[in-house]
Write an enzyme that holds these catalytic residues in place. Structure first.
Site, PDB file in Angstrom:
ATOM      1  N   LYS A   1       0.826  -1.112  -0.024  1.00 20.32           N
ATOM      2  CA  LYS A   1      -0.019  -0.089  -0.030  1.00 20.32           C
ATOM      3  C   LYS A   1       0.820   1.232   0.044  1.00 20.32           C
ATOM      4  CE  LYS A   1      -4.319   1.464   0.109  1.00 20.32           C
ATOM      5  NZ  LYS A   1      -5.492   0.909  -0.330  1.00 20.32           N
TER       6      LYS A   1
ATOM      7  N   ASP B   1      -7.095   4.561  -4.911  1.00 22.48           N
ATOM      8  CA  ASP B   1      -7.576   4.315  -3.410  1.00 22.48           C
ATOM      9  C   ASP B   1      -8.125   5.975  -3.296  1.00 22.48           C
ATOM     10  OD1 ASP B   1      -7.769   2.731  -1.181  1.00 22.48           O
ATOM     11  OD2 ASP B   1      -7.044   4.446  -0.029  1.00 22.48           O
TER      12      ASP B   1
HETATM   13  P1  NDP Z   1     -12.900   7.914  -3.093  1.00 24.38           P
HETATM   14  O1  NDP Z   1     -11.821   9.056  -2.789  1.00 24.38           O
HETATM   15  O2  NDP Z   1     -13.316   7.759  -4.420  1.00 24.38           O
HETATM   16  O3  NDP Z   1     -14.090   8.219  -1.973  1.00 24.38           O
HETATM   17  C1  NDP Z   1     -13.985   8.205  -0.623  1.00 24.38           C
HETATM   18  C2  NDP Z   1     -15.596   8.662  -0.205  1.00 24.38           C
HETATM   19  O4  NDP Z   1     -15.388   8.818   1.357  1.00 24.38           O
HETATM   20  C3  NDP Z   1     -15.802  10.209  -0.476  1.00 24.38           C
HETATM   21  O5  NDP Z   1     -17.189  10.279  -0.583  1.00 24.38           O
HETATM   22  C4  NDP Z   1     -15.116  11.086   0.560  1.00 24.38           C
HETATM   23  O6  NDP Z   1     -15.767  12.110   0.771  1.00 24.38           O
HETATM   24  C5  NDP Z   1     -15.233  10.026   1.921  1.00 24.38           C
HETATM   25  N1  NDP Z   1     -14.470  10.299   2.701  1.00 24.38           N
HETATM   26  C6  NDP Z   1     -13.025   9.940   2.871  1.00 24.38           C
HETATM   27  N2  NDP Z   1     -12.404  10.422   3.911  1.00 24.38           N
HETATM   28  C7  NDP Z   1     -13.569  10.717   4.721  1.00 24.38           C
HETATM   29  C8  NDP Z   1     -13.565  11.107   6.051  1.00 24.38           C
HETATM   30  N3  NDP Z   1     -12.544  11.065   6.764  1.00 24.38           N
HETATM   31  N4  NDP Z   1     -14.743  11.255   6.702  1.00 24.38           N
HETATM   32  C9  NDP Z   1     -15.904  11.236   5.940  1.00 24.38           C
HETATM   33  N5  NDP Z   1     -15.961  10.831   4.566  1.00 24.38           N
HETATM   34  C10 NDP Z   1     -14.760  10.487   4.187  1.00 24.38           C
HETATM   35  O7  NDP Z   1     -12.202   6.509  -2.596  1.00 24.38           O
HETATM   36  P2  NDP Z   1     -12.820   4.950  -2.753  1.00 24.38           P
HETATM   37  O8  NDP Z   1     -14.158   4.973  -2.865  1.00 24.38           O
HETATM   38  O9  NDP Z   1     -11.889   4.517  -3.783  1.00 24.38           O
HETATM   39  O10 NDP Z   1     -12.470   4.521  -1.422  1.00 24.38           O
HETATM   40  C11 NDP Z   1     -13.223   4.323  -0.309  1.00 24.38           C
HETATM   41  C12 NDP Z   1     -12.903   3.169   0.748  1.00 24.38           C
HETATM   42  O11 NDP Z   1     -12.802   2.038   0.068  1.00 24.38           O
HETATM   43  C13 NDP Z   1     -11.416   3.368   1.350  1.00 24.38           C
HETATM   44  O12 NDP Z   1     -11.360   2.727   2.631  1.00 24.38           O
HETATM   45  C14 NDP Z   1     -10.573   2.569   0.498  1.00 24.38           C
HETATM   46  O13 NDP Z   1      -9.581   1.961   0.967  1.00 24.38           O
HETATM   47  C15 NDP Z   1     -11.571   1.367   0.031  1.00 24.38           C
HETATM   48  N6  NDP Z   1     -11.188   0.737  -0.996  1.00 24.38           N
HETATM   49  C16 NDP Z   1     -11.292   1.139  -2.304  1.00 24.38           C
HETATM   50  C17 NDP Z   1     -11.248   0.550  -3.496  1.00 24.38           C
HETATM   51  C18 NDP Z   1     -11.179   0.885  -4.814  1.00 24.38           C
HETATM   52  O14 NDP Z   1     -10.900   0.042  -5.968  1.00 24.38           O
HETATM   53  N7  NDP Z   1     -11.429   2.285  -5.040  1.00 24.38           N
HETATM   54  C19 NDP Z   1     -10.681  -0.930  -3.315  1.00 24.38           C
HETATM   55  C20 NDP Z   1     -10.978  -1.558  -2.078  1.00 24.38           C
HETATM   56  C21 NDP Z   1     -11.109  -1.049  -0.685  1.00 24.38           C
HETATM   57  P3  NDP Z   1     -15.090  13.485   0.070  1.00 24.38           P
HETATM   58  O15 NDP Z   1     -15.613  13.438  -1.357  1.00 24.38           O
HETATM   59  O16 NDP Z   1     -15.730  14.704   0.748  1.00 24.38           O
HETATM   60  O17 NDP Z   1     -13.839  13.415   0.197  1.00 24.38           O
END
Ligand code: NDP
Length: 444
Positions: free
Chosen positions: A126, A166
């Protein structure tokens, strides 16, 4: 003191100020007790657990870049190459101000088991940076990504370490990083996944994590005699995972009534309009506050609130530790019967315990969101054979992987008489394959 307790204690002492990493190590090792106790003498002799919790390599570097006003900034970059027993390191790059070594280590550690569960030959790693792409111009994001890759390119490659997206790292960032890698190394190879379709990306990679969550959830429910169609679902987040989880849930006939971002959340009693969400988040990169402009019936509120809504199924898809014990109590009181973690470790340890104690079906992130990395591995295969598979081909492989994964973790839980404990099942099934490979390869 048992071997597991010794290793947990030592990990905490040797890695102070890394609470998320402690949490992940504790969660995994605690649930491995039956397996470790059955092999304690051999595992101790070979220092299996010490080798598992210590990354093979961790790289930390300076990332200088210049903003649009001509001012220089310095961020910190990380890549933790955790375990390569079963394949090249694989895991995303997180760009978020909260990023530090402990968070990258927690994610890298989890990734080892998740990647093992996919059944594909990928090790765990990571990386990321405390850079915040939010509010930056495209040129500033490009400047950061190029500087980040100028250093990272020394340590990665198609057969050594293949990063992906991510939080904060989407198609735009992957594109800039790929371009810089190619320029510096002179290699057009599958060094990153999540690439654009015009330069080696895979169809269905964008959708894979969210779709995968729904495929495994559907299989788990089916095996418990429950049809997902007609059920109410609450989702948190509105990023890549959330959007495609909502899309697939809707296609399967469920109704998703919430989503959120880091400033607020939306309740839409008619079901979230995923096309509107894509316009707001993917196209315009706006805040969720805009959503009621598309759907006047929906309510937007600042702050946190998704888990207060009555639901059948909860799918947290935002970030770590976003679903607390208090939230879990509310969900259970409101009649939730299944929780699937779309994000990595979104449920706090005490909330997970509470959910399991209340016999709620619970799919941990390392199983539920493994479809993303599995499809990344399919992208690596396509890059190696210089061929592109159709959307349907990739999607059907993804679905099979998620169905097999469910039965793999279900079987592992049953072997140790922990039926329906998919936390234990996922950790045990992921661990057994990795340890088998580590033992076969000697003390390295
Ligand atoms: P994105 O950046 O596309 O989206 C993240 C979302 O979560 C956004 O809506 C963001 O809001 C919100 N968010 C992020 N940090 C916070 C916080 N501290 N408090 C509240 N809301 C928050 O990321 P992903 O969708 O890619 O990833 C989401 C999760 O899934 C993570 O844990 C990641 O590690 C996991 N994951 C992702 C994969 C992938 O293929 N993308 C694969 C496996 C796991 P805002 O827009 O305001 O930032």
């Amino acid at each position: 003191m048992s071997y597991i307790d010794e290793v947990i204690k030592k990990t905490i002492e040797e890695n102070p100020s890394e609470p998320e990493f402690h949490q992940a190590v504790k969660e995994v090792l605690e649930s491995l007790r039956p397996v470790v106790e059955a092999n304690e003498a051999q595992f101790r002799r070979d220092a299996v657990l010490e080798r598992l919790v210590n990354p093979e390599r961790q790289i930390k570097f300076r990332v200088p870049w210049i903003d649009d006003e001509g001012n220089a900034h310095v961020n910190t970059g990380y890549r933790v190459q955790f375990n390569s027993a079963i394949g090249p390191y694989k895991g995303g790059l997180r760009l978020h101000p909260s990023v530090n070594l402990g968070i990258i280590k927690f994610l890298g550690f989890e990734q080892i088991f998740k990647n093992s569960l996919t059944g594909l030959p990928i090790g765990g790693g990571k990386g990321g940076s405390d850079f915040d792409p939010k509010g930056k111009s495209d040129r500033e994001v490009m400047a950061f990504c190029q500087s980040f890759m100028s250093e990272l390119c020394k340590y990665i490659g198609a057969d050594t370490d293949v990063p992906a997206g991510d939080i904060g790292t989407g198609a735009r960032e992957i594109g800039y990083m790929f371009g810089q890698y190619k320029k510096l190394r002179g290699l057009f190879e599958g060094v990153l996944t999540g690439k654009g379709l015009s330069y080696g990306g895979s169809l269905a990679r964008t959708e894979a994590t969210g779709y995968g969550v729904l495929y495994i959830l559907q299989e788990m429910l089916k095996c418990h005699g429950i049809d997902i169609a007609g059920k109410t679902i609450t989702v948190s987040g509105s990023g890549n995972v959330a959007i495609y989880a909502i899309e697939k849930a809707t296609q399967l006939g469920a109704k998703v009534v919430t989503c959120s971002d880091s400033t607020g959340w939306v309740y839409d009693p008619d079901g979230i309009d995923v096309e509107a969400l894509k316009i707001i988040k993917e196209k315009n990169r706006q805040r969720l506050k805009e959503y009621p402009k598309f759907r006047p019936n929906a309510q937007y509120s600042d702050g946190k609130g998704v888990w207060t809504v009555k639901t059948d199924i909860a799918i947290p898809c935002a970030t770590q530790n976003e679903l607390t014990l208090e939230d879990a109590k509310t969900l259970v009181a409101n009649g939730v019967f299944a929780v699937a973690e779309g994000a990595n470790m979104p449920t706090t340890a005490d909330a997970t315990d509470y959910i399991l104690e209340n016999k709620i079906l619970f799919l941990p992130g390392k199983a539920a969101n493994a479809g993303g990395v599995a499809t990344s591995a399919l992208e690596m295969s396509q890059d190696s054979e210089r061929l592109n598979w159709t959307f349907e081909e990739v999607d059907s492989k993804l679905k099979n992987i998620m169905i097999n994964l469910y039965h793999n973790i279900d079987d592992a839980a049953k072997v140790y008489h922990m039926d329906d404990n998919f936390v234990a099942g996922a950790n045990i099934a992921g661990f057994e394959k990795v340890v088998d490979a580590m033992e076969a390869q000697g003390i390295v």
